[in-house]
Design an enzyme around this catalytic site. Structure first.
Site, PDB file in Angstrom:
ATOM      1  N   SER A  26       0.834  -1.191   0.000  1.00 46.58           N
ATOM      2  CA  SER A  26       0.000   0.000   0.000  1.00 46.58           C
ATOM      3  C   SER A  26       0.879   1.256   0.000  1.00 46.58           C
ATOM      4  O   SER A  26       1.793   1.394   0.806  1.00 46.58           O
ATOM      5  CB  SER A  26      -0.905   0.007   1.232  1.00 46.58           C
ATOM      6  OG  SER A  26      -1.700   1.164   1.258  1.00 46.58           O
ATOM      7  N   GLY A  27       0.595   2.160  -0.939  1.00 43.55           N
ATOM      8  CA  GLY A  27       1.363   3.394  -1.038  1.00 43.55           C
ATOM      9  C   GLY A  27       2.520   3.310  -1.996  1.00 43.55           C
ATOM     10  O   GLY A  27       3.276   4.280  -2.149  1.00 43.55           O
ATOM     11  N   THR A  75      -2.112   2.048  -7.935  1.00 44.86           N
ATOM     12  CA  THR A  75      -3.300   2.657  -8.557  1.00 44.86           C
ATOM     13  C   THR A  75      -2.906   3.644  -9.647  1.00 44.86           C
ATOM     14  O   THR A  75      -3.497   3.648 -10.743  1.00 44.86           O
ATOM     15  CB  THR A  75      -4.159   3.352  -7.479  1.00 44.86           C
ATOM     16  OG1 THR A  75      -4.563   2.391  -6.505  1.00 44.86           O
ATOM     17  CG2 THR A  75      -5.382   3.984  -8.105  1.00 44.86           C
ATOM     18  N   ASN A 113      -0.973   5.750   2.811  1.00 46.99           N
ATOM     19  CA  ASN A 113      -1.323   6.165   1.454  1.00 46.99           C
ATOM     20  C   ASN A 113      -2.586   7.012   1.508  1.00 46.99           C
ATOM     21  O   ASN A 113      -3.579   6.613   2.117  1.00 46.99           O
ATOM     22  CB  ASN A 113      -1.547   4.917   0.586  1.00 46.99           C
ATOM     23  CG  ASN A 113      -1.767   5.253  -0.873  1.00 46.99           C
ATOM     24  OD1 ASN A 113      -1.772   6.422  -1.249  1.00 46.99           O
ATOM     25  ND2 ASN A 113      -1.943   4.248  -1.685  1.00 46.99           N
ATOM     26  N   SER A 154      -5.455   4.948  -0.968  1.00 46.59           N
ATOM     27  CA  SER A 154      -5.188   3.506  -0.923  1.00 46.59           C
ATOM     28  C   SER A 154      -6.398   2.722  -1.425  1.00 46.59           C
ATOM     29  O   SER A 154      -7.533   2.961  -1.010  1.00 46.59           O
ATOM     30  CB  SER A 154      -4.863   3.089   0.513  1.00 46.59           C
ATOM     31  OG  SER A 154      -4.684   1.693   0.596  1.00 46.59           O
ATOM     32  N   SER A 155      -6.149   1.783  -2.346  1.00 50.16           N
ATOM     33  CA  SER A 155      -7.224   0.906  -2.822  1.00 50.16           C
ATOM     34  C   SER A 155      -7.550  -0.092  -1.729  1.00 50.16           C
ATOM     35  O   SER A 155      -6.687  -0.860  -1.311  1.00 50.16           O
ATOM     36  CB  SER A 155      -6.782   0.178  -4.095  1.00 50.16           C
ATOM     37  OG  SER A 155      -6.538   1.082  -5.136  1.00 50.16           O
ATOM     38  N   GLY A 176      -1.354  -4.853  -1.967  1.00 51.78           N
ATOM     39  CA  GLY A 176      -0.066  -5.471  -1.741  1.00 51.78           C
ATOM     40  C   GLY A 176       0.035  -6.088  -0.364  1.00 51.78           C
ATOM     41  O   GLY A 176      -0.901  -6.048   0.447  1.00 51.78           O
ATOM     42  N   GLU A 236       0.604  -6.669   3.378  1.00 52.20           N
ATOM     43  CA  GLU A 236       0.357  -5.750   4.490  1.00 52.20           C
ATOM     44  C   GLU A 236       0.824  -6.337   5.809  1.00 52.20           C
ATOM     45  O   GLU A 236       0.502  -7.492   6.135  1.00 52.20           O
ATOM     46  CB  GLU A 236      -1.133  -5.388   4.580  1.00 52.20           C
ATOM     47  CG  GLU A 236      -1.621  -4.569   3.394  1.00 52.20           C
ATOM     48  CD  GLU A 236      -3.048  -4.070   3.560  1.00 52.20           C
ATOM     49  OE1 GLU A 236      -3.465  -3.213   2.759  1.00 52.20           O
ATOM     50  OE2 GLU A 236      -3.739  -4.534   4.495  1.00 52.20           O
TER      51      GLU A 236
END
Length: 985
Positions: A104-105, A109, A156, A159-160, A385, A387
């Site tokens: 994440s981050g 995206t 992020n 973040s998705s 991703g 985590e």
């Protein structure tokens, strides 16, 4: 290979590192990040480092640079891998996919958006409307899915919180015809609870901060997110929510959502916010709702009855074994749990409905392979991703399991591709040791023994089964597994809590999970009453989202699959779908935790490089041969380094020519020859060739420039010669054509009444302008001769005088007497009484002064210095000018030699004023008398013409010139016109 960047930017492909070590890998990655090069290749894999700033590398010009080019022809870029996937799909009619992974981050995206934009930019060159519509929907869908599926986290800002896989369908022309979106495991728990410093989904804040006052009023909402329990956590943070709301509204309309559907979407969002504001209390016997107005708002927004909504929140309908239906009241905890479960389910189903609605718009319709050709697909996977949080729960467990599956696919496909290529080319494959994470995948998904199976078994067990009981079951069944441990199995490890934590040794590192809430989240329970309430709504959109609410409470149904099993099945299906496509990878790396564009955290990045398996990827790529290239392409690039292949070889095949290059440089032991490709073992060989090529390129460029400049000069010389030849012939033609045209027009002028004066002269070419003027002059002389030869000799003097007057006065004096006969000697003819005396005097003067002829004579009136006028006579002979006294028998008052006259001034009007100017400045002014018989007769022109003609014909060098000056007598504007008559005219 990408060798277009200088060495100061590091190696653009990690395969070209001198040694494959973590230190060299990290040094190269750091150098490129610091130099602004955020993309690096590992063969055909792109490693992307989040720059945390806007970069000017995504415009139309950059897109054109990568369109249709090979991977090695440009520096590393997302566009390169997107174009490679598109070319493979279009050229070989092969389905491809682009897998974007990272934590994440890390920029997944954004990477997916740039890839979509590139594919949209390079397709549909003919601008077909239906294709453009599909492209617009595909691009706008990103905006909508981000609003409803993304949130701000501590790592992020965008973040998705769901996984997304998008298939884009293409026709045989390579134009997009439709698509399909799959979403995976929306983090719906975020709707009711967020970690400190994080926000709920963007959609809630966008409607509150960006919605119009009328919209908020109709939804019974206030603008401040802090007023609502579900959004108060992130109320202080703002991500341009107002602008994003406008963009989302516009995107929904472009995609094709109706006004009623958009209204229903925002009613559901507001319902969720109002649900969070509901509070429950106990009045002693029953649980009641604090604030009935909120229930009314919820019922109105969901188009349900207020009483039904209230009962659903406070009671649960239960069917007994005998078919009897009873209502069981909730306690406060159960009511709050049901409220939150309802809010999460509402949002999850809303998101799934939005994805389904987009799919209904972009799905390929009326497709017939016989008519439209093969339908090929490019898949783009943008999924969460790996985590590792301080508190890792069920969601992190599922997400990390997904990444284990994708990592397994990544390694298998990379090895399989290498193996297949070596086998096709006849190259011996050397097996490389690598970590196979199949053992971790089995730990999670293996039937009857895996963690998911143990969770499902606990959920299906009758009676009170707690999370702790489930943990004990895992400890018993998985205690001997090398990648599983817990505090009970490892009492000395104080980083884990008894009866709460267990740890899995993932490929990316050890992750400690808290088992609290695992069973509830896996069961994902929602009271059937809520489903029936929504199904019975009069809002068709809401009713469509809850088809399972149609079932009766007494209807016996099969137990639904658990959340973990559903997720496992969807991930297995996803991996199978990816495995049948040709994969391209984008591996995203997060450089630091503070979102800085300047900081490169070595430890943080090294951890990501390790768990993404990037070093293994490089080793696999270099295992047998680090570099491979078709013979024709290798020869084209390096043929200048060998005398036998430059500029063109005469060998039997390209392979023989490549062998000649390799043998000349002594690289025989470092290469292998496949059927169609050359394989190079070490990058050093490639660098040597590149260095020699770089040294030869300037020499070749100079040579080519010399040859080309010589060729250009010769071409220019030949062109100039041809031009001059054409010009010469053309000039000759134009000259001849002009002569022919003149001859044609003037052939019969001798027989014309005006001797050809009315004939128009043709325009001469530039070379004949001077000749044309001479010809016209000759013609005018001939024409004048034709006229003059018919004039009697006695009239020639008058003709010459008129011609002289014409040259002096034409255009300046309106009437100068050209239309009448000129008598010249008017004193001898005007008055019979005085003419006898005048004739006598002229004879005496002729004997005395020996003049030959009288040029002009006339009665005049003179003005003296005292402003008195007197009548006098003016006689002009070829020797003198005489002023005579008529009353005294024409006695001579003044005699002026004619050769002393230097000028004559007349006016431009019709008066008869004449001023004679002498060299001694003894000038005098006279007014010519018109005569008694002809009072309107103009004699100025006759006098000027006679003097001009005389000086023209008989002038000498001592006489100089005569000036005829015209002055305006009426307007007093002095306009001087100089007519010089020289003695040699």
């Amino acid at each position: 290979m990408a060798e277009l960047e200088g060495l100061e930017f590091g190696k653009s492909d990690f395969v070209l590192l001198d040694e494959v070590t973590m230190e060299q890998f990290m040094e190269n990655l750091r150098l490129r990040f610091e130099k602004g090069r955020i993309y690096t290749f590992i063969g055909e894999v792109v490693v992307s480092v989040n720059p945390y700033k806007q970069m000017d590398i995504y415009g139309k010009e950059v897109i054109e640079d990568y369109r249709g080019r090979e991977l090695y022809e440009n520096p590393p870029h997302l566009y390169a891998v997107a174009d490679a996937a598109y070319k493979a799909m279009k050229r070989r009619a092969k389905d491809t996919c682009i897998v974007i992974s990272g934590e994440s981050g890390a920029g997944k995206t954004e990477a997916s958006k740039y890839i979509m934009q590139y594919i949209a930019a390079i397709t549909n060159p003919s601008q077909r409307a239906e294709v453009e519509s599909v492209k617009n929907v595909l691009l706008k869908s990103n905006c909508v899915l981000e609003a409803f599926g993304n949130a701000k986290t501590n790592r992020n800002d965008n973040s998705s919180r769901f996984g997304k896989y998008m298939d884009i369908n293409f026709n045989f022309n390579g134009d997009p015809t439709g698509g399909h979106i799959n979403n995976y495991l929306l983090e719906k728990s975020r709707v009711v609870q967020q970690q400190e410093g994080e926000r709920n989904f963007h959609s809630f804040y966008q409607v509150l901060r960006g919605g119009s006052d009328e919209l908020l009023k109709s939804l019974y909402l206030q603008r401040d997110p802090a007023e609502y329990a579900y959004t108060s956590q992130g109320a202080s943070a703002s991500n341009n929510d107002s602008l994003c709301h406008k963009a989302v509204m516009a995107a929904l309309k472009v995609i094709g959502f109706t006004a009623e559907e958009i209204s229903s979407i925002y009613k559901i969002l507001s319902t969720i916010l109002h649900l969070g504001s509901l509070q429950f209390t106990n009045d002693g016997e029953h649980v009641i709702i604090v604030g009935e107005d909120t229930v009314k708002h919820i019922s109105e927004l969901t188009s349900t009855e207020a009483e039904n909504a209230r009962k659903t929140l406070l009671y649960r309908t239960v069917a007994t074994g005998g078919g009897e239906v009873i209502e069981k009241g909730h306690n406060e905890k159960e009511a709050s749990y049901g409220r939150d479960a309802f809010a999460k389910a509402l949002y999850e189903r809303l998101f799934a409905w939005i994805v389904g609605r987009i799919n209904s718009v972009i799905e390929v319709k009326d497709y017939n392979p016989a008519l439209h050709g093969k339908n090929t697909v490019i898949g783009v996977l943008d999924i969460y991703g790996f985590e590792i949080f301080d508190n890792n729960s069920f969601e992190q467990f599922c997400i990390n399991y997904c990444n284990e599956k994708l990592q397994q696919l990544f390694i298998e496909l990379i090895l399989r591709q290498e193996q297949d290529e070596y086998q096709r080319e006849g190259i011996t494959w050397q097996h490389i040791e690598y970590f196979n994470n199949q053992i971790i995948v089995d730990l999670v998904e293996q039937p009857h023994k895996g963690i998911i199976s143990i969770l499902d078994e606990a959920c299906l067990t009758a009676g009170k089964v707690t999370d702790t009981v489930c943990l004990d079951s895992m400890n018993k069944k998985l205690g001997q597994h090398p990648h599983y441990t817990s505090r009970k199995l490892c009492p000395a490890d104080k980083t884990m809590e008894f009866n709460r934590d267990f740890r899995i040794r993932h490929y990316a590192g050890d992750v400690t999970y808290s088992v609290e809430g695992f069973l509830d989240k896996n069961k994902d329970p929602l009271f059937q009453d809520f489903k029936r309430l929504m199904y019975n709504s009069s809002d068709p959109v809401l009713k469509e989202m809850w088809p399972d609410g149609k079932m009766s409470i007494t209807e016996v149904t099969k137990r639904p699959l658990t959340a973990a099993t559903l997720f496992k099945n969807s991930i297995i299906a996803l991996v199978d779908k990816l495995a049948c496509k040709e994969p391209y990878y984008v591996r995203c790396i997060k450089p630091n935790e503070v979102k800085s564009s300047m900081l490169f955290d070595d430890g943080r990045c090294q951890h990501q490089v390790a768990y993404l398996g990037l070093l293994e990827n490089v080793r696999v790529r270099r295992a047998g041969f680090a570099y491979r290239q078709p013979y024709a392409r290798f020869l084209q690039r390096y043929k200048m380094t060998c005398e036998y292949t430059w500029p063109n070889h005469l060998m039997g095949s390209d392979q023989e020519a490549v062998e000649a290059i390799v043998n000349q440089h002594g690289f025989e032991d470092d290469v292998a020859y496949g059927h169609t490709k050359l394989f190079v073992r070490t990058p050093r060989t490639l660098f040597t060739l590149e260095q020699e090529r770089s040294a030869l390129i300037p020499i070749l460029v100079l040579f080519l420039q010399k040859v080309w400049r010589g060729a250009l000069a010769r071409m220019r010389c030949r062109k100039l010669r041809a031009i001059y030849t054409i010009m010469a012939y053309y000039k000759c033609y134009k000259v001849k054509a002009h002569f022919w045209e003149v001859e044609r027009r003037f052939t019969n002028v001798r027989n014309m009444a005006d001797y050809g004066k009315s004939v128009e002269w043709p325009t001469p070419p530039a070379a004949l302008v001077q000749f044309h003027r001479i010809t016209q002059h000759l013609y005018r002389r001939w024409w004048a001769r034709q006229l003059i030869k018919n004039i009697p000799p006695s009239d020639m003097a008058e003709v010459r005088a008129k011609v002289a007057a014409l040259s002096a006065l034409s255009g300046e004096r309106v009437d100068w007497g050209y239309s009448r006969a000129w008598e010249r000697d008017y004193l001898a003819k005007d008055s019979p009484l005085t003419s006898t005396n005048f004739v006598r005097i002229t004879k005496e003067l002729k004997n005395k002064d020996q003049y030959s002829q009288i040029l002009f004579s006339c009665s005049v009136r003179m003005l003296n210095w005292f402003n008195n006028t007197k009548d006098r006579a003016l006689l002009i002979t070829d020797k003198h000018i005489y002023r005579l006294e008529p009353k005294k028998h024409f006695k001579v008052q003044k005699r002026i030699p004619l050769d002393s006259v230097v000028g004559v001034s007349v006016t431009s009007g019709s008066d008869q004023m004449v001023a004679l100017h002498t060299a001694s400045q003894d000038d005098f002014l006279v007014h010519l008398q018109r005569g008694q018989l002809n009072p309107n007769q103009d004699r100025v022109g006759e006098m000027v013409g006679s003097l001009t003609d005389h000086f023209t014909r008989y002038g000498n060098s001592t006489m100089g010139t005569i000036q005829i000056l015209l002055q305006s007598s009426f307007k007093r504007q002095q306009c001087h016109y100089l007519v010089q008559v020289s003695s040699d005219q």
